[in-house]
Design a protein around this motif. Structure first.
Motif, mmCIF file in Angstrom:
data_model
loop_
_atom_site.group_PDB
_atom_site.id
_atom_site.type_symbol
_atom_site.label_atom_id
_atom_site.label_comp_id
_atom_site.label_asym_id
_atom_site.label_seq_id
_atom_site.Cartn_x
_atom_site.Cartn_y
_atom_site.Cartn_z
ATOM 1 N N VAL A 1 2.526 -13.180 0.633
ATOM 2 C CA VAL A 1 2.184 -14.403 1.371
ATOM 3 C C VAL A 1 0.691 -14.539 1.609
ATOM 4 C CG1 VAL A 1 4.429 -14.518 2.489
ATOM 5 C CG2 VAL A 1 2.594 -13.215 3.577
ATOM 6 N N SER A 2 -0.065 -13.468 1.450
ATOM 7 C CA SER A 2 -1.511 -13.536 1.677
ATOM 8 C C SER A 2 -2.182 -12.428 0.872
ATOM 9 C CB SER A 2 -1.838 -13.413 3.170
ATOM 10 O OG SER A 2 -1.424 -12.159 3.668
ATOM 11 N N LYS A 3 -3.465 -12.258 1.110
ATOM 12 C CA LYS A 3 -4.240 -11.266 0.378
ATOM 13 C C LYS A 3 -3.838 -9.851 0.801
ATOM 14 C CE LYS A 3 -9.016 -9.843 -0.574
ATOM 15 N NZ LYS A 3 -10.443 -10.073 -0.248
ATOM 16 N N ILE A 4 -3.838 -8.939 -0.161
ATOM 17 C CA ILE A 4 -3.490 -7.546 0.102
ATOM 18 C C ILE A 4 -4.636 -6.863 0.857
ATOM 19 C CG2 ILE A 4 -2.929 -5.328 -0.952
ATOM 20 C CD1 ILE A 4 -1.754 -6.845 -3.307
ATOM 21 N N LYS A 5 -4.295 -6.135 1.932
ATOM 22 C CA LYS A 5 -5.295 -5.382 2.685
ATOM 23 C C LYS A 5 -5.330 -3.921 2.241
ATOM 24 C CE LYS A 5 -6.078 -6.069 6.936
ATOM 25 N NZ LYS A 5 -5.947 -6.113 8.418
ATOM 26 N N THR A 6 -4.191 -3.241 2.357
ATOM 27 C CA THR A 6 -4.101 -1.837 1.945
ATOM 28 C C THR A 6 -2.790 -1.610 1.210
ATOM 29 O OG1 THR A 6 -3.040 -1.125 4.014
ATOM 30 C CG2 THR A 6 -5.463 -1.045 3.916
ATOM 31 N N VAL A 7 -2.751 -0.530 0.441
ATOM 32 C CA VAL A 7 -1.545 -0.120 -0.267
ATOM 33 C C VAL A 7 -1.354 1.372 -0.040
ATOM 34 C CG1 VAL A 7 -0.493 0.225 -2.525
ATOM 35 C CG2 VAL A 7 -1.663 -1.909 -2.033
ATOM 36 N N THR A 8 -0.164 1.744 0.433
ATOM 37 C CA THR A 8 0.179 3.142 0.650
ATOM 38 C C THR A 8 1.250 3.538 -0.349
ATOM 39 O OG1 THR A 8 -0.310 2.967 3.008
ATOM 40 C CG2 THR A 8 0.995 4.853 2.288
ATOM 41 N N ALA A 9 0.920 4.454 -1.235
ATOM 42 C CA ALA A 9 1.863 4.947 -2.236
ATOM 43 C C ALA A 9 2.418 6.285 -1.772
ATOM 44 C CB ALA A 9 1.185 5.096 -3.595
ATOM 45 N N GLN A 10 3.737 6.427 -1.853
ATOM 46 C CA GLN A 10 4.396 7.637 -1.366
ATOM 47 C C GLN A 10 5.560 7.998 -2.270
ATOM 48 O OE1 GLN A 10 5.974 7.294 2.591
ATOM 49 N NE2 GLN A 10 6.165 9.493 2.878
ATOM 50 N N TYR A 11 5.712 9.280 -2.516
ATOM 51 C CA TYR A 11 6.812 9.783 -3.347
ATOM 52 C C TYR A 11 7.940 10.226 -2.430
ATOM 53 C CZ TYR A 11 9.205 12.319 -7.067
ATOM 54 O OH TYR A 11 10.126 12.749 -7.977
ATOM 55 N N ARG A 12 9.057 9.482 -2.457
ATOM 56 C CA ARG A 12 10.189 9.778 -1.583
ATOM 57 C C ARG A 12 11.486 9.688 -2.381
ATOM 58 N NH1 ARG A 12 11.561 6.524 2.144
ATOM 59 N NH2 ARG A 12 12.219 8.033 3.718
ATOM 60 N N HIS A 13 12.295 10.736 -2.237
ATOM 61 C CA HIS A 13 13.640 10.756 -2.810
ATOM 62 C C HIS A 13 13.641 10.481 -4.314
ATOM 63 C CE1 HIS A 13 14.810 10.860 1.351
ATOM 64 N NE2 HIS A 13 14.332 9.664 1.570
ATOM 65 N N GLY A 14 12.677 11.072 -5.015
ATOM 66 C CA GLY A 14 12.646 10.980 -6.459
ATOM 67 C C GLY A 14 12.008 9.722 -7.014
ATOM 68 N N LYS A 15 11.458 8.861 -6.146
ATOM 69 C CA LYS A 15 10.836 7.628 -6.618
ATOM 70 C C LYS A 15 9.521 7.396 -5.884
ATOM 71 C CE LYS A 15 15.154 5.210 -7.744
ATOM 72 N NZ LYS A 15 15.980 3.997 -7.495
ATOM 73 N N TRP A 16 8.625 6.694 -6.563
ATOM 74 C CA TRP A 16 7.366 6.298 -5.942
ATOM 75 C C TRP A 16 7.569 4.944 -5.250
ATOM 76 C CZ3 TRP A 16 3.002 8.949 -5.087
ATOM 77 C CH2 TRP A 16 2.802 10.121 -5.815
ATOM 78 N N GLU A 17 7.242 4.893 -3.977
ATOM 79 C CA GLU A 17 7.344 3.664 -3.196
ATOM 80 C C GLU A 17 5.950 3.185 -2.811
ATOM 81 O OE1 GLU A 17 9.811 4.458 0.127
ATOM 82 O OE2 GLU A 17 11.644 4.751 -1.065
ATOM 83 N N CYS A 18 5.788 1.901 -2.766
ATOM 84 C CA CYS A 18 4.483 1.298 -2.487
ATOM 85 C C CYS A 18 4.627 0.363 -1.286
ATOM 86 C CB CYS A 18 4.007 0.532 -3.719
ATOM 87 S SG CYS A 18 2.340 -0.093 -3.574
ATOM 88 N N SER A 19 3.902 0.646 -0.216
ATOM 89 C CA SER A 19 3.929 -0.182 0.985
ATOM 90 C C SER A 19 2.646 -1.007 1.046
ATOM 91 C CB SER A 19 4.050 0.692 2.242
ATOM 92 O OG SER A 19 4.006 -0.094 3.403
ATOM 93 N N ILE A 20 2.796 -2.326 1.037
ATOM 94 C CA ILE A 20 1.664 -3.243 0.986
ATOM 95 C C ILE A 20 1.508 -3.923 2.341
ATOM 96 C CG2 ILE A 20 0.695 -5.269 -0.164
ATOM 97 C CD1 ILE A 20 2.411 -4.583 -2.585
ATOM 98 N N THR A 21 0.319 -3.893 2.901
ATOM 99 C CA THR A 21 0.053 -4.558 4.180
ATOM 100 C C THR A 21 -0.729 -5.844 3.930
ATOM 101 O OG1 THR A 21 -1.991 -3.286 4.479
ATOM 102 C CG2 THR A 21 0.010 -2.388 5.440
ATOM 103 N N GLN A 22 -0.336 -6.871 4.696
ATOM 104 C CA GLN A 22 -0.970 -8.179 4.606
ATOM 105 C C GLN A 22 -1.113 -8.770 6.002
ATOM 106 O OE1 GLN A 22 2.248 -9.552 1.768
ATOM 107 N NE2 GLN A 22 0.494 -10.516 0.797
ATOM 108 N N GLU A 23 -1.949 -9.767 6.115
ATOM 109 C CA GLU A 23 -2.089 -10.488 7.371
ATOM 110 C C GLU A 23 -1.101 -11.657 7.392
ATOM 111 O OE1 GLU A 23 -6.039 -11.721 8.156
ATOM 112 O OE2 GLU A 23 -6.764 -9.705 8.627
#
Length: 340
Positions: free
Chosen positions: A82-104
Motif C-alpha cells: 500500500v505504500s513505500k517499503i521501509k524495512t525488510v526482515t528476512a528470517q529462516y523459520r520452519h524450513g522456509k525463508w520468510e520476509c516481513s515488510i514494514t510500511q507506513e
C-alpha cells in the motif's frame, strides 16, 4: 565487512542498545541480554537480518524482491503493498525463508459516535466470549496434531544422531510445529478481525499471560490468549475505534449480570445460580458483561467518551447505548497514530 549490508549491522547494534536500555528500565521487567555463541556448540545460527530501504535499494519487481548484497529472490506476496517499503526482515523459520515488510499505513479518522461497546472474556474453555453473545471456540490445534507429533518424536529418539534419517525426522518435526504456529496465527487474525468489525468499543482484561504460562503453558499457548488482545488492539487503532483494558486486579468472574452479586466459583463451575436474584447464567458470559460494565465506567470517568442519545432513537421504545468521543486531550486511551 563488505560481504553483507552495512545497514543490517547497524540494525543489530540498535537492537542491542534497545535491549540494554530495557534491562535498566524500571518500567519494563526485562533481563540483561545474554550473548550466546550457539553456532560453536550446536551449529545453529541466528538466520535473520533486517535491511533498510535506502535509495530504493529494496523493491519488488516481476515476482522477486531485491535485497542489498543478496540480489533478487523469488517471493510469494499474500497481499498488495500500500505504500513505500521501509524495512525488510528476512528470517529462516520452519524450513522456509520468510520476509516481513514494514510500511507506513495511515489510520482512519477516529469515529466521533461509538454505537456499540462489548466486553470480552478470554478463558481456557472458549477462546473469547463477548457480552453481546459472540463466542469463539478454542480449536486446540496442538491437541489435533499431538498424535502425529508424538509419533515423530519417538522416531526421532530412535535415529542415530547426525545421520540422514535423524536430519529428515528433525525437519519433519520442525515443519509440523510451524504448521501449528501458522494455524494459531490465522485463527487469531480472523477472530480479532471479526471482533473489530462488529464493535466500536472493545473492552478486554489485562491478562498476565507470562504468569499463566507457568501454570499451564501448553494450554495458554494453544489458546492464543495474549495474541488476540494484541491483534485486536492494533486493528481497532487502524479502524479509528476504541480499545480499552480494565485493571488486572478487577474482579470479573462470578459477578451476576442481573444484580451484581458476587460469588466464589471454582474452575469447574461453568454455570452458576445467583444467590440474590436466582438468575441461572453462564460464568463466561456474566464475566464478559461485567468487563463491559467496568470498562464503560472507566472510559467515562477518564473523560474519553460521553454518553449521548442519537436523534434517530427518540421514537424507539428500546434505547441503545451510544457514546461520543470527547474533545479533551487527556485520558488513558490517548494514542498516537501507529506506523505499521
Amino acid at each position: 565487512m563488505k560481504s553483507f549490508d552495512s545497514a543490517a549491522a547497524q540494525q543489530v547494534a540498535r537492537d542491542l542498545e534497545t535491549a540494554v536500555k530495557n534491562a535498566f528500565s524500571k518500567v519494563r521487567l526485562q533481563r540483561f541480554p545474554k550473548h550466546k555463541v550457539s553456532y560453536k556448540k550446536k551449529k545453529l545460527h541466528n538466520d535473520s537480518f533486517r535491511a533498510v530501504n535506502n535509495s530504493n535499494c529494496i523493491r519488488i519487481e516481476n515476482g522477486a524482491i531485491s535485497i542489498p548484497k543478496v540480489g533478487k529472490v523469488p517471493i510469494v506476496l499474500h497481499r498488495e503493498l500500500v505504500s513505500k517499503i521501509k524495512t525488510v526482515t528476512a528470517q529462516y523459520r520452519h524450513g522456509k525463508w520468510e520476509c516481513s515488510i514494514t510500511q507506513e499505513v495511515e489510520c482512519k479518522t477516529a469515529k466521533q459516535v461509538l454505537e456499540t461497546i462489548t466486553g470480552f472474556d478470554i478463558n481456557s474453555k472458549q477462546t473469547v466470549v463477548g457480552s453481546n453473545g459472540f463466542v469463539a471456540d478454542n480449536p486446540k490445534f496442538l491437541r489435533q496434531a499431538i498424535e502425529k507429533l508424538n509419533q515423530l518424536q519417538r522416531q526421532f529418539a530412535r535415529r542415530t544422531k547426525g545421520s540422514n534419517r535423524w536430519q529428515k525426522t528433525k525437519q519433519r518435526i520442525n515443519k509440523l510445529h510451524g504448521k501449528i504456529s501458522r494455524q494459531r496465527l490465522d485463527f487469531a487474525h480472523k477472530t480479532s478481525r471479526q471482533i473489530t468489525n462488529e464493535n466500536d468499543i472493545l473492552v478486554f482484561e489485562d491478562l498476565n499471560v507470562k504468569a499463566m504460562q507457568k501454570f499451564n503453558g501448553s494450554m495458554v499457548a494453544d489458546n492464543v490468549m495474549g495474541l488476540i488482545t494484541q491483534l485486536s488492539k492494533y486493528k481497532a487503532e487502524l479502524e479509528g475505534k476504541l480499545y480499552h483494558e480494565i485493571g488486572r486486579f478487577e474482579k470479573s468472574t462470578g459477578i451476576c449480570s442481573e444484580c451484581g452479586q458476587r460469588h466464589v466459583l471454582t474452575l469447574n463451575d461453568r454455570r452458576f445460580t445467583c444467590t440474590a436474584c436466582g438468575a441461572y447464567q453462564s460464568r463466561d458470559l456474566a464475566a464478559a458483561k461485567s468487563i463491559a460494565s467496568t470498562g464503560e465506567l472507566d472510559i467515562i470517568a477518564a473523560g474519553i467518551v460521553a454518553r449521548v442519545t442519537l436523534a434517530s432513537w427518540q421514537k424507539q421504545s428500546v434505547k441503545t447505548k451510544a457514546f461520543e468521543l470527547s474533545k479533551l486531550d487527556f485520558g488513558s486511551e490517548k494514542k498516537t497514530q501507529p506506523s505499521c
